[in-house]
Every structure is written in C-alpha cells, then in structure tokens.
Design a protein around this motif. Structure first.
Motif, short mmCIF file in Angstrom:
data_model
loop_
_atom_site.label_atom_id
_atom_site.label_comp_id
_atom_site.label_asym_id
_atom_site.label_seq_id
_atom_site.Cartn_x
_atom_site.Cartn_y
_atom_site.Cartn_z
N THR A 22 24.89 -31.56 -27.19
CA THR A 22 23.62 -32.18 -26.78
C THR A 22 23.38 -33.51 -27.49
O THR A 22 22.96 -34.50 -26.87
CB THR A 22 22.44 -31.23 -27.05
N ALA A 23 23.63 -33.54 -28.78
CA ALA A 23 23.40 -34.77 -29.53
C ALA A 23 24.30 -35.91 -29.03
O ALA A 23 23.86 -37.05 -28.87
CB ALA A 23 23.63 -34.53 -31.02
N GLU A 24 25.55 -35.58 -28.76
CA GLU A 24 26.49 -36.58 -28.26
C GLU A 24 26.06 -37.10 -26.89
O GLU A 24 26.08 -38.32 -26.63
CB GLU A 24 27.88 -35.96 -28.15
N LEU A 25 25.63 -36.18 -26.00
CA LEU A 25 25.21 -36.59 -24.67
C LEU A 25 23.91 -37.40 -24.73
O LEU A 25 23.73 -38.36 -23.97
CB LEU A 25 25.02 -35.35 -23.79
N THR A 26 23.05 -37.06 -25.66
CA THR A 26 21.82 -37.83 -25.83
C THR A 26 22.14 -39.28 -26.21
O THR A 26 21.60 -40.22 -25.62
CB THR A 26 20.94 -37.20 -26.93
N ARG A 45 10.32 -47.36 -32.58
CA ARG A 45 9.51 -46.16 -32.34
C ARG A 45 9.67 -45.66 -30.91
O ARG A 45 9.79 -44.45 -30.67
CB ARG A 45 8.04 -46.46 -32.63
N MET A 46 9.67 -46.59 -29.95
CA MET A 46 9.84 -46.18 -28.56
C MET A 46 11.24 -45.63 -28.31
O MET A 46 11.42 -44.66 -27.56
CB MET A 46 9.56 -47.36 -27.63
N MET A 47 12.24 -46.24 -28.91
CA MET A 47 13.60 -45.75 -28.72
C MET A 47 13.77 -44.36 -29.34
O MET A 47 14.48 -43.51 -28.80
CB MET A 47 14.61 -46.73 -29.32
N ALA A 48 13.11 -44.13 -30.47
CA ALA A 48 13.16 -42.81 -31.10
C ALA A 48 12.48 -41.77 -30.22
O ALA A 48 12.97 -40.64 -30.07
CB ALA A 48 12.50 -42.85 -32.48
N LEU A 49 11.36 -42.15 -29.60
CA LEU A 49 10.66 -41.23 -28.70
C LEU A 49 11.50 -40.96 -27.45
O LEU A 49 11.55 -39.82 -26.96
CB LEU A 49 9.29 -41.81 -28.32
N LEU A 50 12.16 -42.01 -26.93
CA LEU A 50 13.05 -41.81 -25.79
C LEU A 50 14.17 -40.84 -26.14
O LEU A 50 14.52 -39.95 -25.35
CB LEU A 50 13.64 -43.17 -25.35
N SER A 51 14.73 -41.00 -27.33
CA SER A 51 15.80 -40.11 -27.76
C SER A 51 15.31 -38.66 -27.84
O SER A 51 16.00 -37.73 -27.40
CB SER A 51 16.34 -40.57 -29.12
N SER A 52 14.11 -38.47 -28.37
CA SER A 52 13.54 -37.12 -28.45
C SER A 52 13.31 -36.55 -27.06
O SER A 52 13.55 -35.35 -26.81
CB SER A 52 12.21 -37.15 -29.22
N SER A 53 12.84 -37.40 -26.14
CA SER A 53 12.61 -36.95 -24.77
C SER A 53 13.91 -36.49 -24.11
O SER A 53 13.97 -35.42 -23.48
CB SER A 53 11.98 -38.09 -23.95
N VAL A 54 14.97 -37.29 -24.26
CA VAL A 54 16.26 -36.94 -23.67
C VAL A 54 16.79 -35.65 -24.28
O VAL A 54 17.23 -34.73 -23.57
CB VAL A 54 17.27 -38.09 -23.87
N PRO A 77 9.10 -31.15 -21.38
CA PRO A 77 8.99 -31.19 -22.85
C PRO A 77 7.88 -32.14 -23.30
O PRO A 77 7.57 -33.13 -22.63
CB PRO A 77 10.36 -31.71 -23.29
N ALA A 78 7.30 -31.84 -24.45
CA ALA A 78 6.19 -32.65 -24.97
C ALA A 78 6.60 -34.09 -25.17
O ALA A 78 5.85 -35.03 -24.85
CB ALA A 78 5.69 -32.04 -26.29
N ALA A 79 7.80 -34.31 -25.71
CA ALA A 79 8.26 -35.68 -25.95
C ALA A 79 8.42 -36.45 -24.64
O ALA A 79 8.20 -37.66 -24.58
CB ALA A 79 9.58 -35.68 -26.73
N ALA A 80 8.81 -35.74 -23.56
CA ALA A 80 8.99 -36.40 -22.27
C ALA A 80 7.65 -36.88 -21.72
O ALA A 80 7.53 -38.00 -21.21
CB ALA A 80 9.66 -35.45 -21.29
N ALA A 100 15.58 -43.43 -14.75
CA ALA A 100 16.21 -42.88 -15.96
C ALA A 100 16.52 -41.40 -15.78
O ALA A 100 17.60 -40.92 -16.19
CB ALA A 100 15.28 -43.08 -17.16
N TYR A 101 15.62 -40.66 -15.14
CA TYR A 101 15.86 -39.23 -14.92
C TYR A 101 17.03 -39.02 -13.98
O TYR A 101 17.86 -38.11 -14.17
CB TYR A 101 14.60 -38.55 -14.39
N HIS A 102 17.16 -39.86 -12.97
CA HIS A 102 18.27 -39.69 -12.03
C HIS A 102 19.61 -40.07 -12.67
O HIS A 102 20.64 -39.43 -12.40
CB HIS A 102 18.02 -40.51 -10.77
N ILE A 103 19.59 -41.10 -13.52
CA ILE A 103 20.81 -41.44 -14.26
C ILE A 103 21.21 -40.28 -15.17
O ILE A 103 22.38 -39.89 -15.25
CB ILE A 103 20.60 -42.73 -15.08
N GLY A 104 20.22 -39.71 -15.86
CA GLY A 104 20.49 -38.58 -16.74
C GLY A 104 21.02 -37.38 -15.97
O GLY A 104 21.97 -36.71 -16.40
N GLN A 105 20.42 -37.11 -14.80
CA GLN A 105 20.88 -35.99 -13.99
C GLN A 105 22.34 -36.17 -13.58
O GLN A 105 23.14 -35.23 -13.66
CB GLN A 105 20.00 -35.87 -12.75
N THR A 106 22.69 -37.37 -13.16
CA THR A 106 24.07 -37.64 -12.72
C THR A 106 25.06 -37.38 -13.86
O THR A 106 26.10 -36.73 -13.67
CB THR A 106 24.20 -39.09 -12.25
#
Length: 418
Positions: A22-26, A45-54, A77-80, A100-106
C-alpha cells in the motif's frame, strides 16, 4: 461456472498481497498526480493530506475485497473527505478531484488483475475473479466519489457564501461610503481601485442549478477579462444565486469591442445576460460604471425574454432611464407611434427599418447596407411606417427616435397589449 466462494477466496488473497504494498502504491499515485494533474501540486500540508487520502482509500478498498464487505455500507475515509473540502476552499476544480480517483482506480485495477494472473492458473477462475475485481472497483469508486464530491460541493457553497458575504459588504462600503481609504479598500478586496474600471452586471435568465449559475458567471467574467487584456483578475461579487456584480481593471480607457462580450456569453452557455457600463477612472469611476450597469440591467429585466444577451450603456443609456415607470413608457410609445406600435412581426420590421433609416441620417443607401436589403425595400418600408404614423417622420423626430429605441430594446414590454 466458477463457484462464488472460490472467487471470494482468491479475491481475499489478492487483496492481502496488495495491502503489503500500500505504501509503495500510494507513493506511485502521488507521483502520477503531481505529473498529470498540476492543480493538485500544492504546499507540503496539502500533499501530506493527499497522501493520507490515497493511503486510506487503498486500505479501505483492500479491506472490502479481503472481507467481502458490502460496498453500500462503505463510507469515504476521513482524510478523503477533508482533502476534498480543502480543494474546494482553494478553488481547485471538482473535475480534477474526480480525475484523480479514476487515475487511482486504473492503477489499482491493473495491479489487481496482474496479481490474479500471477496467483491463479485456471483460466475460467481467472476470468471470474477479474470480473469480480473490476465490478468491485467500479462500485467502490462510484460510492466514494459521490461522497467526496458532496463534501466538496458543500464546502464550496459554504466557503463561497462566507467569502462572498464579506466581499459584498466591503464592496457596498466602497460604493456607499464617504472618505473611503483607497489603499485599505484595495487590500481588502484584492482589486485595485485606482486606474480604469468597467462595471458589469451578469445574470442567468434561464436558471439552472444555483451553483452552476454562479460558476458560469464567474467563467464569463474571467473570459471577458482575458479577452479585454485586463491588468488583473476581475472583481466578482455574487448578488444572489443567479446574478453577480463584476468590475474589470481595464488597461485602456476605451470600452472593449462588443464582440468580446458576445463571444464570452456564447462560449459560457445559453441564458446568460450581461449589462455593461461605461469605463470610469478611480473611485468615482468605480461607482459610476456600476450604477450604469445596474440601469442597463433594469432595462434587460423589463424586456424579459426578448432581452439582448449583451447590452451596453453607451447604446441604451437614455432608454434605460425610462424603465422605472414601464406603464407610462408604454402609453407614451402608443401616443408617439400610433398604429406603428402594433405588436406583431410585420410592424416590428417596419419599426426597425425606420429606426435604422433615421440613425443613418435618413440615407436609404446607408440603411440598406446596414440592414442587408435592397434600397427599394427600405424606401417601401419607410413609406409604410410613415403612413401608419399619420405624419411626416421629420415632425417631432427626437420623440420618434426615442420611441423606436424603446421598442428596439424592450419589445412587447412597451407595446400596447390590446
């Protein structure tokens, strides 16, 4: 047919395998977002929050697959949700969030299918598992994106209401107050009050959803500002759910070409109307151009559905001053035009031909060129209009031109009803 229990067992093992990475894919997805969706590149801060969301989304998705959890019971998820709210506050488009969600899904589906190929030998089982993985991924993305988009829209509405209320109060203070501190006003509004201003009032005549209306008006203001070569972004102040006040910081004291406004209206979508003041300088000009645009809007509202998409004070200023008493204007038009004030297409053509003929200095040739018709046709229509007036068109010409202008801009609103 492959037994459902077998499919779920394989799905669970695949999910456990992916959870270990999971960490690697994030990290891989964050790098992809930074490359492919520039608006998501932001501060730490925003990039850290994005990372938590992913990371939390991946963890949640793998848990669903591992334990066969009902997707309908899943919450984003709360971070999302928090990341979606922060994007709304910063004005990042919801389209970028969905992308971003569709890229992540792919990316995740590719990993899942590759793992299914690696772990399972039987082709029928591989196919059944793959189908299940794809169905589950689409179900998860559909449910979670609905929730994060709702969080985004709710926050965007709240943020805009709060920000717009503060900005509107500051603008009203500048419009109404005496002894305005220009420097303080500029700092508060984020808009320069020195220089040349052009005031607009824009509104959605064919009301869509409120959020869509204001978003469309804001896009229109930005498009006009860019096309007009403004020295900075426009000042945009929502008045209600479907109208806004706008000021453009012009580089030159001349009114931009009418085509600039017409093109922006056409590109933004149907139903939008724009009232345009005259350019004005400094604080006095900021106030005057806005008052002019408000008068033009009053004219447009009185005209109703027949209102032109773009109306400029330079064209309709005298007419705009007459719409405060529409009943009196209608009676005056009837007295001035007589039978020519009949509300139908034939008489409308006669009125318009006569209006252009007078505007062109009573030149049949110039009027024909402007109307793109034969000179003889202009002569015929002017003669018929004169017959309906019952007097020579040179008599009381000023009143005649004003009455024709009222008909041009207000149409049925100033024509006798029966």
């Amino acid at each position: 047919m492959v037994d459902e229990g077998v499919v779920l067992q394989h799905t669970s093992r695949i999910a456990v395998t992916l959870r270990e990475n999971t960490a690697e894919l994030t990290a891989e997805l964050i790098e992809r977002y930074e490359r492919d969706i520039p608006p998501l590149r932001d501060d730490e801060r925003m990039m850290a929050l994005l990372s938590s969301s992913v990371f939390q989304n991946l963890e949640t998705a793998m848990s669903i697959l591992e334990h066969s959890i009902d997707i309908e019971e899943t919450e984003a998820p709360a971070a999302a949700n928090e990341y979606a709210r922060r994007l709304a506050q910063r004005g990042v488009s919801v389209v970028d969030l969905i992308r971003a969600y569709h890229i992540g899904q792919t990316a995740v589906v590719e990993r899942l299918l590759a793992e299914a190929e690696r772990q399972i030998e039987d082709r029928a089982t591989v196919t059944a598992v793959m189908r299940h993985l794809v169905d589950m991924s689409f179900g998860y993305i559909y449910r979670v994106t609905k929730q994060v988009v709702t969080a985004y829209e709710d926050e965007r509405d709240r943020w805009l209401r709060g920000r717009s209320a503060v900005r509107a109060a500051r603008v009203r203070a500048v419009l109404d107050g005496d002894g305005v501190d220009v420097d303080a006003g500029q700092a508060a509004l984020g808009y320069r009050l020195r220089g040349t201003h052009l005031g607009l009032v824009a509104w959605q005549a064919e009301r869509p959803e409120p959020q869509d209306a204001l978003a469309g008006l804001e896009r229109l203001a930005a498009a006009v500002a860019e096309a007009a070569g403004c020295t900075g972004p426009p000042l945009f102040v929502p008045c209600d759910e479907a109208s806004a006040w706008v000021w453009l910081p012009l580089a030159e004291p001349a009114l931009p070409a009418r085509e600039v406004f017409e093109r922006a209206v056409a590109d933004t979508g149907g139903g939008i109307r724009v009232a345009v003041g005259e350019p004005g300088r400094e604080l006095a000009g900021f106030r005057r151009t806005h008052r002019q645009a408000l008068r033009v809007q009053a004219l447009g509202l009185a005209a109703g559905p027949e209102c032109d998409p773009v109306m400029c004070f330079a064209e309709v200023g005298s007419v705009a001053l007459m719409v405060s008493d529409i009943d009196s204007a209608r009676a005056w038009v009837a007295d001035t035009l007589g039978a020519l004030a009949t509300d139908d297409a034939h008489h409308a053509r006669l009125r318009e031909t006569l209006r252009v003929f007078l505007a062109e200095g009573s030149s049949y040739t110039a009027a024909a060129a402007r109307l793109v018709m034969h000179k003889n046709s202009v002569q015929y229509r002017v003669r018929k209009a004169e017959e309906l007036l019952g007097r020579d068109i040179a008599a009381n010409r000023l009143d005649l031109e004003v009455a024709l202008a009222l008909c041009r801009w207000l149409g049925s609103a100033v024509l006798p009803t029966g």
